[in-house]
Design a protein around this motif. Sequence first.
Motif, mmCIF file in Angstrom:
data_model
loop_
_atom_site.group_PDB
_atom_site.id
_atom_site.type_symbol
_atom_site.label_atom_id
_atom_site.label_comp_id
_atom_site.label_asym_id
_atom_site.label_seq_id
_atom_site.Cartn_x
_atom_site.Cartn_y
_atom_site.Cartn_z
ATOM 1 N N HIS A 182 -3.428 -1.698 -3.728
ATOM 2 C CA HIS A 182 -2.263 -2.333 -3.522
ATOM 3 C C HIS A 182 -1.766 -2.576 -4.674
ATOM 4 C CE1 HIS A 182 -3.630 -4.070 0.439
ATOM 5 N NE2 HIS A 182 -4.955 -4.026 -0.083
ATOM 6 N N THR A 199 0.825 -1.285 -0.068
ATOM 7 C CA THR A 199 0.002 -0.081 -0.090
ATOM 8 C C THR A 199 0.757 1.161 0.002
ATOM 9 O OG1 THR A 199 -0.030 0.102 2.409
ATOM 10 C CG2 THR A 199 -1.745 -1.100 1.421
ATOM 11 N N THR A 202 -4.344 -2.529 -7.501
ATOM 12 C CA THR A 202 -5.609 -2.953 -7.388
ATOM 13 C C THR A 202 -6.321 -2.435 -6.270
ATOM 14 O OG1 THR A 202 -4.945 -4.920 -6.337
ATOM 15 C CG2 THR A 202 -5.339 -5.150 -8.535
ATOM 16 N N ARG A 203 -7.609 -2.072 -6.346
ATOM 17 C CA ARG A 203 -8.410 -1.541 -5.307
ATOM 18 C C ARG A 203 -8.493 -2.665 -4.079
ATOM 19 N NH1 ARG A 203 -11.051 3.228 -5.016
ATOM 20 N NH2 ARG A 203 -11.253 3.348 -7.394
ATOM 21 N N SER A 204 -8.294 -2.221 -2.868
ATOM 22 C CA SER A 204 -8.699 -3.033 -1.785
ATOM 23 C C SER A 204 -10.120 -3.582 -1.516
ATOM 24 C CB SER A 204 -8.166 -2.414 -0.351
ATOM 25 O OG SER A 204 -8.526 -3.272 0.755
ATOM 26 N N THR A 205 -10.139 -4.768 -1.399
ATOM 27 C CA THR A 205 -11.677 -5.193 -1.017
ATOM 28 C C THR A 205 -12.439 -4.952 0.331
ATOM 29 O OG1 THR A 205 -10.818 -7.399 -0.417
ATOM 30 C CG2 THR A 205 -11.476 -7.100 -2.567
ATOM 31 N N LYS A 206 -11.171 -4.657 1.063
ATOM 32 C CA LYS A 206 -11.636 -4.096 2.548
ATOM 33 C C LYS A 206 -11.981 -2.563 2.543
ATOM 34 C CE LYS A 206 -9.340 -7.715 4.587
ATOM 35 N NZ LYS A 206 -8.158 -8.355 5.524
ATOM 36 N N ASN A 207 -11.234 -1.742 2.003
ATOM 37 C CA ASN A 207 -11.423 -0.429 1.733
ATOM 38 C C ASN A 207 -11.198 0.302 0.666
ATOM 39 O OD1 ASN A 207 -11.002 2.427 2.382
ATOM 40 N ND2 ASN A 207 -9.710 1.978 4.240
ATOM 41 N N LYS A 208 -12.158 0.550 0.092
ATOM 42 C CA LYS A 208 -12.012 1.165 -1.330
ATOM 43 C C LYS A 208 -11.248 2.390 -1.528
ATOM 44 C CE LYS A 208 -16.566 -0.663 -2.554
ATOM 45 N NZ LYS A 208 -16.110 -1.899 -3.449
#
Length: 125
Positions: free
Chosen positions: A81, A39, A71-77
């Motif tokens: 990453h 990140t 890529t966008r985090s699945t936990k926090n948009k």
Amino acid sequence: MKNAKQFRSTCPLARGLDILGDKWTLLILRDIHAFGKTTYKELSQMPEKIATNTLADRLEKLTSIGLLTKTRSTKNKLVFHYHCTEKAEDLVPMIESFSKWSLKYLCEESEHADFEQVMEPVNQN
């Protein structure tokens, strides 16, 4: 990427330096590949103290030339990453060789233990 207008020379070494020759690019790739940082926040905490605007610029550059994926985090948009591509992974032997050369010729013997401690997580992979 092979557009000749993007480069200052036809020399392969000069072209590589056009992409990798700044003082931050290889350190960013080091932290992603060797230390598993993915990140912006993690990368901004590198010990060499990269400026946030420089980090943002380099991440954009490395993504646009295909050395990193984003890529966008699945936990926090709001979090992205970054991961090395095959193109970046192919640089790992060169980065390791350059590090060994630097250790041999640019570091004092007393600093070698510090280097080994820093590289311990890498050597365990």
